[in-house]
Design an enzyme around this catalytic site. Structure first.
Site, PDB file in Angstrom:
ATOM      1  N   LYS A  13     -96.001  28.692 -20.634  1.00 58.52           N
ATOM      2  CA  LYS A  13     -97.193  29.503 -20.903  1.00 58.52           C
ATOM      3  C   LYS A  13     -97.645  30.298 -19.680  1.00 58.52           C
ATOM      4  O   LYS A  13     -97.957  31.478 -19.785  1.00 58.52           O
ATOM      5  CB  LYS A  13     -98.370  28.617 -21.341  1.00 58.52           C
ATOM      6  CG  LYS A  13     -98.170  27.886 -22.644  1.00 58.52           C
ATOM      7  CD  LYS A  13     -99.442  27.179 -23.089  1.00 58.52           C
ATOM      8  CE  LYS A  13     -99.901  26.066 -22.174  1.00 58.52           C
ATOM      9  NZ  LYS A  13     -98.987  24.903 -22.124  1.00 58.52           N
ATOM     10  N   ARG A  88    -108.043  24.203 -26.149  1.00 56.75           N
ATOM     11  CA  ARG A  88    -107.176  23.047 -26.378  1.00 56.75           C
ATOM     12  C   ARG A  88    -107.809  22.017 -27.297  1.00 56.75           C
ATOM     13  O   ARG A  88    -107.164  21.025 -27.628  1.00 56.75           O
ATOM     14  CB  ARG A  88    -106.873  22.368 -25.040  1.00 56.75           C
ATOM     15  CG  ARG A  88    -105.648  22.936 -24.320  1.00 56.75           C
ATOM     16  CD  ARG A  88    -105.589  22.325 -22.928  1.00 56.75           C
ATOM     17  NE  ARG A  88    -104.272  22.074 -22.457  1.00 56.75           N
ATOM     18  CZ  ARG A  88    -103.770  22.611 -21.332  1.00 56.75           C
ATOM     19  NH1 ARG A  88    -104.477  23.460 -20.615  1.00 56.75           N
ATOM     20  NH2 ARG A  88    -102.574  22.301 -20.937  1.00 56.75           N
ATOM     21  N   ARG A 127     -89.909  21.170 -12.532  1.00 58.62           N
ATOM     22  CA  ARG A 127     -91.045  21.841 -11.880  1.00 58.62           C
ATOM     23  C   ARG A 127     -91.715  20.907 -10.882  1.00 58.62           C
ATOM     24  O   ARG A 127     -92.163  21.346  -9.819  1.00 58.62           O
ATOM     25  CB  ARG A 127     -92.053  22.278 -12.952  1.00 58.62           C
ATOM     26  CG  ARG A 127     -93.185  23.106 -12.401  1.00 58.62           C
ATOM     27  CD  ARG A 127     -94.066  23.647 -13.492  1.00 58.62           C
ATOM     28  NE  ARG A 127     -94.984  22.635 -13.993  1.00 58.62           N
ATOM     29  CZ  ARG A 127     -95.786  22.818 -15.043  1.00 58.62           C
ATOM     30  NH1 ARG A 127     -95.764  23.945 -15.710  1.00 58.62           N
ATOM     31  NH2 ARG A 127     -96.609  21.868 -15.433  1.00 58.62           N
ATOM     32  N   ARG A 133     -96.677  19.212  -8.273  1.00 58.39           N
ATOM     33  CA  ARG A 133     -97.953  18.988  -8.963  1.00 58.39           C
ATOM     34  C   ARG A 133     -98.164  17.507  -9.178  1.00 58.39           C
ATOM     35  O   ARG A 133     -97.255  16.795  -9.580  1.00 58.39           O
ATOM     36  CB  ARG A 133     -97.936  19.705 -10.332  1.00 58.39           C
ATOM     37  CG  ARG A 133     -98.494  21.096 -10.261  1.00 58.39           C
ATOM     38  CD  ARG A 133     -98.384  21.819 -11.574  1.00 58.39           C
ATOM     39  NE  ARG A 133     -99.066  21.155 -12.682  1.00 58.39           N
ATOM     40  CZ  ARG A 133     -99.361  21.779 -13.820  1.00 58.39           C
ATOM     41  NH1 ARG A 133     -99.050  23.044 -13.986  1.00 58.39           N
ATOM     42  NH2 ARG A 133     -99.966  21.133 -14.779  1.00 58.39           N
ATOM     43  N   ARG A 144     -99.480  13.830 -21.196  1.00 55.36           N
ATOM     44  CA  ARG A 144     -99.910  15.210 -21.498  1.00 55.36           C
ATOM     45  C   ARG A 144     -99.328  15.688 -22.828  1.00 55.36           C
ATOM     46  O   ARG A 144     -99.978  16.398 -23.585  1.00 55.36           O
ATOM     47  CB  ARG A 144     -99.520  16.152 -20.349  1.00 55.36           C
ATOM     48  CG  ARG A 144    -100.457  15.966 -19.147  1.00 55.36           C
ATOM     49  CD  ARG A 144     -99.890  16.544 -17.867  1.00 55.36           C
ATOM     50  NE  ARG A 144     -99.578  17.940 -17.958  1.00 55.36           N
ATOM     51  CZ  ARG A 144     -98.609  18.522 -17.265  1.00 55.36           C
ATOM     52  NH1 ARG A 144     -97.855  17.835 -16.435  1.00 55.36           N
ATOM     53  NH2 ARG A 144     -98.389  19.806 -17.397  1.00 55.36           N
TER      54      ARG A 144
HETATM   55  P1  AMP Z   1    -102.122  23.228 -17.458  1.00 56.11           P
HETATM   56  O1  AMP Z   1    -101.769  23.794 -16.130  1.00 56.11           O
HETATM   57  O2  AMP Z   1    -102.553  24.260 -18.458  1.00 56.11           O
HETATM   58  O3  AMP Z   1    -101.056  22.313 -17.999  1.00 56.11           O
HETATM   59  O4  AMP Z   1    -103.413  22.304 -17.224  1.00 56.11           O
HETATM   60  C1  AMP Z   1    -103.392  21.239 -16.309  1.00 56.11           C
HETATM   61  C2  AMP Z   1    -104.513  20.267 -16.613  1.00 56.11           C
HETATM   62  O5  AMP Z   1    -105.779  20.936 -16.497  1.00 56.11           O
HETATM   63  C3  AMP Z   1    -104.519  19.662 -17.998  1.00 56.11           C
HETATM   64  O6  AMP Z   1    -103.639  18.562 -18.130  1.00 56.11           O
HETATM   65  C4  AMP Z   1    -105.985  19.249 -18.130  1.00 56.11           C
HETATM   66  O7  AMP Z   1    -106.258  18.096 -17.371  1.00 56.11           O
HETATM   67  C5  AMP Z   1    -106.696  20.413 -17.461  1.00 56.11           C
HETATM   68  N1  AMP Z   1    -106.984  21.495 -18.439  1.00 56.11           N
HETATM   69  C6  AMP Z   1    -106.461  22.749 -18.453  1.00 56.11           C
HETATM   70  N2  AMP Z   1    -106.935  23.455 -19.480  1.00 56.11           N
HETATM   71  C7  AMP Z   1    -107.785  22.635 -20.140  1.00 56.11           C
HETATM   72  C8  AMP Z   1    -108.583  22.776 -21.309  1.00 56.11           C
HETATM   73  N3  AMP Z   1    -108.597  23.923 -22.006  1.00 56.11           N
HETATM   74  N4  AMP Z   1    -109.335  21.734 -21.700  1.00 56.11           N
HETATM   75  C9  AMP Z   1    -109.345  20.572 -20.991  1.00 56.11           C
HETATM   76  N5  AMP Z   1    -108.608  20.354 -19.901  1.00 56.11           N
HETATM   77  C10 AMP Z   1    -107.826  21.382 -19.473  1.00 56.11           C
END
Ligand code: AMP
Length: 191
Positions: A13, A88, A127, A133, A144
């Site tokens: 994404k 989400r 990654r 990360r 996740r």
């Molecule tokens: P991502 O980089 O999009 O995978 O996001 C990393 C982490 O950020 C996720 O596992 C959540 O802990 C938090 N996060 C990102 N976007 C959201 C969202 N829309 N709602 C809640 N937590 C989020």
């Protein structure tokens, strides 16, 4: 152009949101990136969010919604945006609807990147080695994916029912996938 990029963790994404946003001349807004920036600077928001990110859980809706509301009211997002990683949860879908209605605009299209489960875990572990990360360990990756399946995957139906969802295969090299998205989005906008 107001667009969402959805899909499971590891679907690509972030990479695709950046490329697609550039081609439409709008900012790519990643909630994950905003959270990580806040965590690394130890801001009050980052201090709240850190334990959720590290555990692979979602940050609370009110925190996330306020953060997105602030970001999309910045001047560069007046022309539109590509949102990556938001909404989400059902509550976030509702909030986003209100935020967009408030600006008098509308959501143009929702792209969902589809990738097989095994491929996702391989990508995320790869990654982890490159980016380091803290939420890319195997255990947190698995969590996740579970959280995504339980809370986010069902949201696709909402956008499908609204006729806004376009599904695009996320396999292949980055440029190919970007092309596929642009073709699918152009077709969706024309229909
Ligand atoms: P991502 O980089 O999009 O995978 O996001 C990393 C982490 O950020 C996720 O596992 C959540 O802990 C938090 N996060 C990102 N976007 C959201 C969202 N829309 N709602 C809640 N937590 C989020």
């Amino acid at each position: 152009m107001r667009m969402l990029i959805m899909g499971p963790p590891g679907a690509g994404k972030g990479t695709q949101a950046g490329a697609v946003a550039e081609s439409f001349g709008v900012p790519a807004i990643s909630t994950g990136d905003i959270f990580r920036a806040n965590v690394s600077q130890a801001t009050p928001l980052g201090i709240v969010a850190k334990k959720f990110l590290d555990a692979g859980e979602y940050a609370p809706d009110d925190v996330t919604n306020n953060m997105v509301r602030d970001r999309i009211s910045e001047p560069d997002a007046a022309v539109g945006f590509v949102l990556d990683g938001y909404p989400r949860t059902e509550q976030q879908v509702k909030e986003l609807d209100e935020m967009i209605a408030f600006t008098g605009g509308r959501l143009d299209v929702v792209v969902c990147l589809t990738v097989e489960q095994d491929e996702l875990v391989t990508r995320l572990l790869g990654r982890a080695a490159v980016e380091g990360r803290t939420d890319d360990t195997e255990e947190v990756i698995r969590r996740r994916q579970e959280v995504y399946c339980a809370q986010t995957e069902p949201l696709l139906d909402i956008y499908r029912r609204r006729g806004q969802l376009v599904e695009v295969a996320g396999l292949g090299d980055v440029i190919e996938v970007t092309e596929r998205i642009l073709v699918a989005v152009t077709a969706a906008l024309a229909s």
